[in-house]
Design a protein around this motif. Structure first.
Motif, short mmCIF file in Angstrom:
data_model
loop_
_atom_site.label_atom_id
_atom_site.label_comp_id
_atom_site.label_asym_id
_atom_site.label_seq_id
_atom_site.Cartn_x
_atom_site.Cartn_y
_atom_site.Cartn_z
N LEU A 1 -17.41 -72.80 10.29
CA LEU A 1 -17.51 -72.34 8.90
C LEU A 1 -18.68 -71.39 8.72
O LEU A 1 -18.58 -70.39 8.00
N ALA A 2 -19.79 -71.66 9.36
CA ALA A 2 -20.97 -70.79 9.25
C ALA A 2 -20.70 -69.42 9.86
O ALA A 2 -21.14 -68.40 9.35
N LEU A 3 -19.96 -69.39 10.94
CA LEU A 3 -19.65 -68.12 11.59
C LEU A 3 -18.59 -67.33 10.82
O LEU A 3 -18.57 -66.10 10.87
N ALA A 4 -17.73 -68.01 10.10
CA ALA A 4 -16.68 -67.32 9.35
C ALA A 4 -17.19 -66.69 8.06
O ALA A 4 -16.63 -65.72 7.58
N ALA A 5 -18.28 -67.18 7.50
CA ALA A 5 -18.79 -66.68 6.22
C ALA A 5 -19.09 -65.18 6.23
O ALA A 5 -18.72 -64.48 5.29
N PRO A 6 -19.74 -64.61 7.25
CA PRO A 6 -20.01 -63.17 7.23
C PRO A 6 -18.75 -62.32 7.33
O PRO A 6 -18.80 -61.13 7.10
N MET A 7 -17.62 -62.93 7.63
CA MET A 7 -16.39 -62.16 7.77
C MET A 7 -15.74 -61.85 6.44
O MET A 7 -14.68 -61.25 6.40
N ALA A 8 -16.33 -62.23 5.33
CA ALA A 8 -15.77 -61.99 4.01
C ALA A 8 -16.14 -60.60 3.53
O ALA A 8 -16.61 -60.38 2.44
N ARG A 9 -15.93 -59.63 4.42
CA ARG A 9 -16.29 -58.25 4.11
C ARG A 9 -15.03 -57.46 3.77
O ARG A 9 -13.94 -57.84 4.12
N ALA A 10 -15.22 -56.34 3.14
CA ALA A 10 -14.11 -55.45 2.85
C ALA A 10 -13.77 -54.69 4.13
O ALA A 10 -14.65 -54.36 4.91
N SER A 11 -12.53 -54.41 4.34
CA SER A 11 -12.13 -53.67 5.52
C SER A 11 -12.38 -52.19 5.31
O SER A 11 -11.97 -51.61 4.31
N SER A 12 -13.06 -51.56 6.27
CA SER A 12 -13.33 -50.13 6.14
C SER A 12 -12.07 -49.30 6.40
O SER A 12 -12.05 -48.11 6.16
N ASP A 13 -11.02 -49.95 6.91
CA ASP A 13 -9.77 -49.24 7.18
C ASP A 13 -8.88 -49.13 5.95
O ASP A 13 -7.98 -48.32 5.90
N MET A 14 -9.11 -49.97 4.96
CA MET A 14 -8.24 -49.96 3.79
C MET A 14 -8.76 -48.98 2.75
O MET A 14 -9.96 -48.78 2.62
N PRO A 15 -7.86 -48.36 2.03
CA PRO A 15 -8.31 -47.45 0.97
C PRO A 15 -8.87 -48.25 -0.21
O PRO A 15 -8.51 -49.39 -0.43
N LEU A 16 -9.75 -47.61 -0.93
CA LEU A 16 -10.33 -48.23 -2.12
C LEU A 16 -9.40 -47.92 -3.28
O LEU A 16 -9.32 -46.79 -3.75
N SER A 17 -8.71 -48.93 -3.76
CA SER A 17 -7.71 -48.72 -4.82
C SER A 17 -8.39 -48.50 -6.17
O SER A 17 -9.51 -48.96 -6.39
N PRO A 18 -7.71 -47.80 -7.06
CA PRO A 18 -8.25 -47.62 -8.41
C PRO A 18 -8.49 -48.95 -9.13
O PRO A 18 -9.44 -49.08 -9.89
N GLU A 19 -7.65 -49.96 -8.85
CA GLU A 19 -7.83 -51.27 -9.47
C GLU A 19 -9.13 -51.93 -9.00
O GLU A 19 -9.86 -52.50 -9.80
N THR A 20 -9.40 -51.84 -7.70
CA THR A 20 -10.63 -52.43 -7.17
C THR A 20 -11.84 -51.70 -7.71
O THR A 20 -12.84 -52.33 -8.08
N LYS A 21 -11.77 -50.37 -7.76
CA LYS A 21 -12.88 -49.59 -8.34
C LYS A 21 -13.14 -50.02 -9.78
O LYS A 21 -14.29 -50.20 -10.18
N ALA A 22 -12.08 -50.21 -10.54
CA ALA A 22 -12.22 -50.63 -11.94
C ALA A 22 -12.85 -52.02 -12.04
O ALA A 22 -13.70 -52.26 -12.90
N GLN A 23 -12.45 -52.94 -11.15
CA GLN A 23 -13.01 -54.29 -11.16
C GLN A 23 -14.50 -54.27 -10.83
O GLN A 23 -15.30 -54.94 -11.47
N ILE A 24 -14.87 -53.48 -9.82
CA ILE A 24 -16.28 -53.36 -9.43
C ILE A 24 -17.08 -52.75 -10.56
O ILE A 24 -18.15 -53.25 -10.93
N SER A 25 -16.56 -51.67 -11.13
CA SER A 25 -17.25 -50.99 -12.21
C SER A 25 -17.45 -51.92 -13.41
O SER A 25 -18.54 -51.99 -13.99
N GLN A 26 -16.42 -52.68 -13.77
CA GLN A 26 -16.51 -53.60 -14.90
C GLN A 26 -17.52 -54.72 -14.62
O GLN A 26 -18.35 -55.04 -15.48
N LYS B 1 -17.59 -46.66 -3.08
CA LYS B 1 -16.88 -46.36 -1.83
C LYS B 1 -16.96 -47.58 -0.92
O LYS B 1 -17.57 -48.58 -1.26
N ILE B 2 -16.30 -47.48 0.25
CA ILE B 2 -16.40 -48.52 1.27
C ILE B 2 -17.23 -47.96 2.41
O ILE B 2 -16.99 -46.86 2.89
N GLU B 3 -18.24 -48.75 2.83
CA GLU B 3 -19.06 -48.35 3.96
C GLU B 3 -19.53 -49.58 4.71
O GLU B 3 -19.96 -50.55 4.11
N ASP B 4 -19.42 -49.50 6.03
CA ASP B 4 -19.86 -50.59 6.91
C ASP B 4 -19.21 -51.92 6.55
O ASP B 4 -19.84 -52.97 6.64
#
Length: 93
Positions: free
Chosen positions: A21-46, A59-62
Motif C-alpha cells: 500500500l505504501a508503494l502504491a500511493a505515489p502511483m496516483a499520478r496523472a498520466s502524461s500520455d493522456m490529453p488534458l480534457s476541458p472537463e478536467t481543466k474546469a474541475q482544476i480551475s474551479q 497542463k500535465i507535466e511529469d
C-alpha cells in the motif's frame, strides 16, 4: 489439517500488505500520455478558484496536473495528482 488463526500469524501477513500500500500511493499520478480534457481543466480551475487562487495555464507535466496561479501577490506552480489533490505548491519567480 486446518490451522487456526492466531495473532502471531497476523504480523507476518500485515507487513507485506502495508508495504504494498505504501508503494502504491505515489502511483496516483496523472498520466502524461493522456490529453488534458476541458472537463478536467474546469474541475482544476474551479477547485483552485474556490481555494482563493487566480488560475492561469493548466497542463500535465511529469505525471501531475500543473497549474500556474497567483495568490496573495505570489506566482505559484501547483501540482495535483490524478484525484485532483494538491501535492505540492511552489513559488514561481
Amino acid at each position: 489439517m486446518i490451522e487456526r488463526f492466531t495473532p502471531a500469524l497476523a504480523l507476518p501477513l500485515a507487513l507485506p500488505l502495508a508495504l504494498a500500500l505504501a508503494l502504491a500511493a505515489p502511483m496516483a499520478r496523472a498520466s502524461s500520455d493522456m490529453p488534458l480534457s476541458p472537463e478536467t481543466k474546469a474541475q482544476i480551475s474551479q477547485k483552485l478558484t474556490d481555494e482563493g487562487y487566480q488560475v492561469g495555464k493548466i497542463k500535465i507535466e511529469d505525471g501531475y496536473y500543473e497549474a500556474y496561479a497567483k495568490k496573495d501577490g505570489k506566482k505559484l506552480e501547483i501540482l495535483l495528482d490524478a484525484q485532483l489533490n494538491i501535492v505540492r505548491v511552489e513559488e514561481n519567480d
